[in-house]
Design an enzyme around this catalytic site. Structure first.
Site, PDB file in Angstrom:
ATOM      1  N   THR A   1       0.838  -1.212   0.000  1.00  0.00           N
ATOM      2  CA  THR A   1       0.000   0.000   0.000  1.00  0.00           C
ATOM      3  C   THR A   1       0.866   1.253   0.000  1.00  0.00           C
ATOM      4  O   THR A   1       2.075   1.198   0.191  1.00  0.00           O
ATOM      5  CB  THR A   1      -0.915   0.048   1.239  1.00  0.00           C
ATOM      6  OG1 THR A   1      -0.084   0.224   2.395  1.00  0.00           O
ATOM      7  CG2 THR A   1      -1.741  -1.219   1.384  1.00  0.00           C
ATOM      8  N   CYS A   2       0.183   2.404  -0.148  1.00  0.00           N
ATOM      9  CA  CYS A   2       0.894   3.691  -0.197  1.00  0.00           C
ATOM     10  C   CYS A   2       1.229   4.216   1.197  1.00  0.00           C
ATOM     11  O   CYS A   2       1.821   5.275   1.318  1.00  0.00           O
ATOM     12  CB  CYS A   2       0.038   4.735  -0.903  1.00  0.00           C
ATOM     13  SG  CYS A   2      -0.219   4.334  -2.621  1.00  0.00           S
ATOM     14  N   ASP A   3       0.815   3.505   2.240  1.00  0.00           N
ATOM     15  CA  ASP A   3       1.011   4.012   3.602  1.00  0.00           C
ATOM     16  C   ASP A   3       2.379   3.604   4.138  1.00  0.00           C
ATOM     17  O   ASP A   3       2.780   2.440   4.014  1.00  0.00           O
ATOM     18  CB  ASP A   3      -0.094   3.442   4.509  1.00  0.00           C
ATOM     19  CG  ASP A   3      -0.150   4.159   5.842  1.00  0.00           C
ATOM     20  OD1 ASP A   3       0.808   4.894   6.165  1.00  0.00           O
ATOM     21  OD2 ASP A   3      -1.148   3.986   6.559  1.00  0.00           O
TER      22      ASP A   3
ATOM     23  N   ASN B   1      -6.572   0.888  -0.248  1.00  0.00           N
ATOM     24  CA  ASN B   1      -5.995   1.187  -1.581  1.00  0.00           C
ATOM     25  C   ASN B   1      -6.640   0.350  -2.688  1.00  0.00           C
ATOM     26  O   ASN B   1      -6.082   0.228  -3.784  1.00  0.00           O
ATOM     27  CB  ASN B   1      -4.483   0.927  -1.646  1.00  0.00           C
ATOM     28  CG  ASN B   1      -3.618   2.014  -1.018  1.00  0.00           C
ATOM     29  OD1 ASN B   1      -2.407   1.969  -1.125  1.00  0.00           O
ATOM     30  ND2 ASN B   1      -4.213   2.985  -0.387  1.00  0.00           N
TER      31      ASN B   1
END
Ligand SMILES: Cc1ncc(COP(=O)(O)O)c(C=O)c1O
Length: 385
Positions: A323-325, A362
Site C-alpha cells: 500500500t501507499c502508507d 488502496n
C-alpha cells in the site's frame, strides 16, 4: 527466524496456488492441533473461536471433528449455519452486544450468552425464558502479550454481588468464564482463574444462588511462532492439575482460536517492487499490514519467514507491504540477500487474526485462500539466519 532457500524450490508453493498473495490452508494441520488440544485437556469441551479465522474450510474441518463454536456476531452465526452447524453447538461470548445482535442471535437459536456487568444483563431480560448466561471475570496473565481483560471482565471480588443481582433478575446465570489474554506463555493464570471459579461456585451454593454448572476457561493457548515449538500436553499441565478438583456437575469448556488457526495457514507472497534507498534495499511484497499481516501492528507479532532467491550479494534491507502508507512495513534486517523481482517470500503460522482482519485499503484485495497440503521445508534445503 528467516530461512533462505533456492529460488527454484519455491515451486513447491507456487504449484499450489493460482496467484500471489495466497493463504494456503492445510486441514490436516488444523485437525492435528484440534486433537492435540483435546488430548491435553481431557473432558473439556472445545468451542473454536471463529473470530480468529472464519475461513469456511477451517470451520468445516472443526465441524467434521465434532467441534463446537464460539461466536461474536450474527454474521459469524450465519456462516456456521450455512455449513449446517446447529445453533446448539454455538455460544455467543461477546460481553457487549447491541440489542439487535442479541435479537438476531436468539432468532437463530443460540441460547448461551456472556455478560460482565448489570447493564448488559438488563438487555437479556426479554429473552430470560430461553437463554442461559455466563458471567465473565477479569484475570490477566502477566505472560500473555495480548491483553483481553482490561476491556472486558468483572473484577473477581464483585462476582458474588453480580451473581446475586442476576439471581433476582430471573435470568439464569449458571456459568463463569474468563480470557487470560492471547498467546499466553504459560497456563498458570488459566489454572489460578479456574481454581478461583471453583471456589466461587462453592460460595454460590452456600448463598443459595443459581448453581454454577459451567466454567469456560477461554482462549489464550499459544501457537508456535518464533520461539520454541509449543507442546500442548506440557503447556496444559497446570490446568489438568486443577481439572481434577472440579466438583461433579460442573462442565468445563474452552474457546481456543489462535492455537488452532495459526499453524493451519501459510502466506505466499512475491517481491513486486524493489528500490535501493539510503537505509538499504527495500523489497515491496504483495501483502502487508493492511492485508494478512495486521497482527504485526495489532498484536506485535513477528512471523517465521522463508525467502526463496538465487541472489548471493547481501545488504541491509527492509520488507514492506504493497500500500501507499508508510506504516505498511514488515521488518528491517541488517543483512539479507538482495532479492530479485518475483522472488518468493513465505510466512508461516499465518492463520490467526490475519485473514479475519484483512482490509481492502488502496483497493488491494486480501490474499486468496486455497486448501492444500502445506509443503515442508526439507532439512538442508535452506540456510537459517
Ligand atoms: C471471548 C474470546 N474467546 C476466545 C478468543 C480466542 O482467543 P485465542 O485466539 O487467544 O485462543 C478470543 C480472542 O479474542 C475472545 O475474545
Amino acid at each position: 527466524m528467516i530461512d533462505i532457500a533456492p529460488r527454484e524450490s519455491a515451486s513447491s508453493w507456487l504449484s499450489l496456488i493460482e496467484t500471489t498473495p495466497s493463504l494456503v490452508f492445510d486441514s490436516d494441520v488444523c485437525r492435528g492441533q484440534w486433537s492435540a488440544l483435546r488430548n491435553a485437556l481431557p473432558g473439556v469441551e472445545l468451542y473454536y473461536a471463529v473470530k480468529s479465522n472464519p475461513y469456511s474450510g477451517l470451520l468445516q474441518t472443526i465441524f467434521e471433528a465434532n467441534g463446537h463454536f464460539d461466536v461474536a456476531s450474527a454474521a459469524e452465526i450465519r456462516m456456521l449455519e450455512q455449513l449446517g452447524v446447529s445453533p446448539s453447538r454455538m455460544i455467543h461470548t461477546h460481553p457487549i452486544k447491541t440489542e439487535l445482535e442479541i435479537e438476531k442471535a436468539v432468532a437463530f437459536g443460540v441460547t448461551t450468552f456472556v455478560v460482565d456487568n448489570v447493564d448488559e444483563l438488563w438487555k437479556l431480560i426479554p429473552y430470560r425464558h430461553f437463554i442461559r448466561v455466563m458471567l465473565r471475570l477479569s484475570f490477566i496473565a502477566p505472560d500473555a502479550p495480548i491483553d483481553l481483560s482490561k476491556k472486558f471482565g468483572a473484577p473477581p471480588p464483585d462476582a458474588l454481588s453480580l451473581l446475586a443481582v442476576a439471581n433476582d433478575s430471573g435470568i439464569r446465570v449458571d456459568g463463569l468464564c474468563f480470557h487470560v489474554g492471547s498467546q499466553a506463555a504459560s497456563a498458570n493464570t488459566h489454572a489460578d482463574a479456574l481454581s478461583f471459579c471453583i471456589g466461587l461456585s462453592r460460595q454460590v451454593q452456600l448463598e443459595e444462588l443459581t448453581p454454577i454448572v459451567r466454567i469456560d476457561i477461554g482462549g489464550g493457548f499459544p501457537a508456535h511462532y518464533l520461539g520454541e515449538p509449543v507442546d500442548l500436553e506440557t503447556f496444559c499441565a497446570p490446568i489438568r492439575n486443577v481439572l481434577s478438583e472440579v466438583p461433579k456437575g460442573i462442565e468445563i469448556m474452552a474457546e481456543p482460536g489462535r492455537v488452532i488457526s495459526a499453524p493451519s495457514m501459510a502466506l505466499v507472497c512475491r517481491v513486486v517492487g524493489r528500490a535501493k534507498r539510503s537505509d538499504g534495499w527495500w523489497f515491496y511484497l504483495d501483502d502487508g499490514v493492511y492485508g494478512a499481516q495486521s497482527g504485526r501492528l495489532f498484536d506485535g507479532m513477528q512471523y517465521r519467514m522463508t525467502v526463496y532467491t538465487s541472489a548471493k550479494e547481501r545488504s541491509p534491507c527492509v520488507f514492506a507491504g504493497p500500500t501507499c502508507d508508510s506504516i505498511d512495513e514488515l521488518g528491517r534486517f541488517p543483512e539479507l540477500p538482495i532479492l530479485n523481482m518475483n522472488d518468493v517470500v513465505v510466512f508461516h503460522e499465518m492463520g490467526a487474526y490475519t485473514l479475519a482482519s484483512a482490509t481492502q485499503f488502496n483497493g488491494i484485495s486480501p490474499p486468496q485462500v486455497v486448501t492444500r497440503v502445506l509443503p515442508c521445508l526439507l532439512p538442508g534445503v535452506g540456510q537459517s539466519l
